[in-house]
Design a protein around this motif. Structure first.
Motif, PDB file in Angstrom:
ATOM      1  N   TYR A 148       0.852  -1.191   0.000  1.00  0.00           N
ATOM      2  CA  TYR A 148       0.000   0.000   0.000  1.00  0.00           C
ATOM      3  C   TYR A 148       0.886   1.239   0.000  1.00  0.00           C
ATOM      4  CZ  TYR A 148      -3.501   3.461   1.308  1.00  0.00           C
ATOM      5  OH  TYR A 148      -4.314   4.564   1.311  1.00  0.00           O
ATOM      6  N   MET A 149       0.615   2.146  -0.932  1.00  0.00           N
ATOM      7  CA  MET A 149       1.375   3.391  -1.011  1.00  0.00           C
ATOM      8  C   MET A 149       0.411   4.531  -1.329  1.00  0.00           C
ATOM      9  SD  MET A 149       4.640   2.000  -3.263  1.00  0.00           S
ATOM     10  CE  MET A 149       5.580   3.503  -3.078  1.00  0.00           C
ATOM     11  N   ASP A 150       0.535   5.617  -0.556  1.00  0.00           N
ATOM     12  CA  ASP A 150      -0.351   6.758  -0.786  1.00  0.00           C
ATOM     13  C   ASP A 150       0.221   7.976  -0.066  1.00  0.00           C
ATOM     14  OD1 ASP A 150      -2.474   8.213  -1.716  1.00  0.00           O
ATOM     15  OD2 ASP A 150      -4.022   7.018  -0.728  1.00  0.00           O
ATOM     16  N   MET A 151      -0.288   9.141  -0.391  1.00  0.00           N
ATOM     17  CA  MET A 151       0.113  10.353   0.309  1.00  0.00           C
ATOM     18  C   MET A 151      -0.742  10.523   1.556  1.00  0.00           C
ATOM     19  SD  MET A 151       2.653  11.731  -1.225  1.00  0.00           S
ATOM     20  CE  MET A 151       2.660  13.333  -0.398  1.00  0.00           C
ATOM     21  N   ARG A 152      -0.099  10.839   2.666  1.00  0.00           N
ATOM     22  CA  ARG A 152      -0.796  11.189   3.896  1.00  0.00           C
ATOM     23  C   ARG A 152      -0.394  12.617   4.245  1.00  0.00           C
ATOM     24  NH1 ARG A 152      -0.930   5.859   7.897  1.00  0.00           N
ATOM     25  NH2 ARG A 152      -2.250   4.585   6.525  1.00  0.00           N
ATOM     26  N   ASN A 153      -1.253  13.522   3.883  1.00  0.00           N
ATOM     27  CA  ASN A 153      -0.940  14.948   3.974  1.00  0.00           C
ATOM     28  C   ASN A 153       0.304  15.240   3.137  1.00  0.00           C
ATOM     29  OD1 ASN A 153      -3.135  15.544   5.687  1.00  0.00           O
ATOM     30  ND2 ASN A 153      -1.984  14.803   7.459  1.00  0.00           N
ATOM     31  N   THR A 154       1.415  15.593   3.761  1.00  0.00           N
ATOM     32  CA  THR A 154       2.626  15.940   3.000  1.00  0.00           C
ATOM     33  C   THR A 154       3.658  14.824   3.034  1.00  0.00           C
ATOM     34  OG1 THR A 154       3.586  17.004   4.961  1.00  0.00           O
ATOM     35  CG2 THR A 154       2.318  18.394   3.445  1.00  0.00           C
ATOM     36  N   GLN A 155       3.246  13.613   3.422  1.00  0.00           N
ATOM     37  CA  GLN A 155       4.191  12.505   3.521  1.00  0.00           C
ATOM     38  C   GLN A 155       3.766  11.327   2.647  1.00  0.00           C
ATOM     39  OE1 GLN A 155       6.261  12.114   7.555  1.00  0.00           O
ATOM     40  NE2 GLN A 155       4.168  12.556   8.158  1.00  0.00           N
ATOM     41  N   LEU A 156       4.765  10.682   2.037  1.00  0.00           N
ATOM     42  CA  LEU A 156       4.505   9.474   1.269  1.00  0.00           C
ATOM     43  C   LEU A 156       4.524   8.291   2.230  1.00  0.00           C
ATOM     44  CD1 LEU A 156       4.180   7.871  -1.368  1.00  0.00           C
ATOM     45  CD2 LEU A 156       6.688   7.857  -1.559  1.00  0.00           C
ATOM     46  N   TYR A 157       3.426   7.543   2.252  1.00  0.00           N
ATOM     47  CA  TYR A 157       3.302   6.386   3.139  1.00  0.00           C
ATOM     48  C   TYR A 157       3.509   5.112   2.328  1.00  0.00           C
ATOM     49  CZ  TYR A 157       1.130   2.857   6.159  1.00  0.00           C
ATOM     50  OH  TYR A 157       0.881   1.738   6.907  1.00  0.00           O
ATOM     51  N   ILE A 158       4.407   4.238   2.799  1.00  0.00           N
ATOM     52  CA  ILE A 158       4.701   2.962   2.143  1.00  0.00           C
ATOM     53  C   ILE A 158       4.516   1.848   3.154  1.00  0.00           C
ATOM     54  CG2 ILE A 158       6.443   1.581   0.944  1.00  0.00           C
ATOM     55  CD1 ILE A 158       7.861   4.219   0.222  1.00  0.00           C
ATOM     56  N   SER A 159       3.741   0.829   2.788  1.00  0.00           N
ATOM     57  CA  SER A 159       3.523  -0.306   3.687  1.00  0.00           C
ATOM     58  C   SER A 159       3.666  -1.615   2.916  1.00  0.00           C
ATOM     59  CB  SER A 159       2.123  -0.230   4.316  1.00  0.00           C
ATOM     60  OG  SER A 159       1.845  -1.404   5.059  1.00  0.00           O
ATOM     61  N   PHE A 160       4.498  -2.521   3.417  1.00  0.00           N
ATOM     62  CA  PHE A 160       4.668  -3.858   2.851  1.00  0.00           C
ATOM     63  C   PHE A 160       4.379  -4.887   3.936  1.00  0.00           C
ATOM     64  CE2 PHE A 160       6.554  -1.893  -0.717  1.00  0.00           C
ATOM     65  CZ  PHE A 160       6.789  -2.848  -1.698  1.00  0.00           C
TER      66      PHE A 160
END
Length: 220
Positions: A148-160
């Motif tokens: 899962y990858m998406d923007m959270r406000n001004t941060q790029l969130y990456i989850s594996f």
């Protein structure tokens, strides 16, 4: 201590270079397959026209099924909005599928990021390689990698997240113990170094038969 640190940095840099070259070879191979399929497109059309002329509808159906299977092996699985991320993710998804690993991916990334393509390539590539390595040890019906990858406000969130062999992995310092060789350890160190340099955040968690890595990277 300074010599030891420089030696480690040199090995990490060497591993990073090798990793990037490997990823670009994987991406190049994927697009070479796509170009090959497009090159054959006219031949496929002519073949189906011949079947249509003889009204052999069953033959057309069988041929279309074969083409569908063939295209699935090279089709772009994920479109995130960022070309480099698309290339890396799709090459790794193709690799995972070749090892009978199911990949559930949901990724949305802006066209332009503060993080460099090389940094993102190293992070995603290492995370995927680690997840694939762990997954192939499981029975085929248990091999699943969730991305899962998406923007959270001004941060790029990456989850594996990937399933493991049931045992909780032992943590040593900030890293979990690796069952792989030297390069794998450098890969983990490289991820941490990139996240730290970008003032990001990384969390690793091993529980309930699953291993999850979460990363936040500021984009302002």
């Amino acid at each position: 201590m300074g010599f030891f640190s420089k030696n480690i940095d040199k090995k990490i840099a060497s591993y990073q270079h090798e990793l990037i070259e490997t990823h670009y070879r994987e991406v190049d191979n994927m697009y070479r397959q796509i170009r090959g399929w497009r090159h054959d497109y006219r031949n496929h059309i002519q073949t189906m026209k011949a079947y249509a002329a003889s009204e052999d509808w069953n033959a057309i159906k069988r041929y279309l099924d074969l083409l569908d299977d063939d295209l699935t092996t090279v089709d772009t699985v994920i479109k995130t909005g960022n070309p480099m991320t698309d290339a890396i993710l799709n090459s790794k998804i193709t690799l995972a599928k070749s090892k009978n690993i199911q990949v559930v991916a949901d990724a949305h990334i802006p066209l332009k990021l503060k993080s460099s393509e090389i940094d993102l390539c190293c992070i995603i590539g290492n995370l995927f390689d680690n997840a694939i390595e762990a997954s192939v040890k499981l029975p085929e019906d248990q091999r699943v990698i969730r991305v899962y990858m998406d923007m959270r406000n001004t941060q790029l969130y990456i989850s594996f997240t990937n399933f493991t062999a049931g045992k909780k992995m032992k943590k040593e310092g900030t890293l979990f113990r690796s069952t792989k060789g030297e390069g794998h350890g450098f890969g983990l160190v490289r991820i941490d170094a990139i996240v730290e340099r970008l003032d990001g955040y990384i969390s690793r968690n091993s529980e309930d038969g699953a291993f999850t890595t979460e990363i936040l990277l500021p984009q302002v």
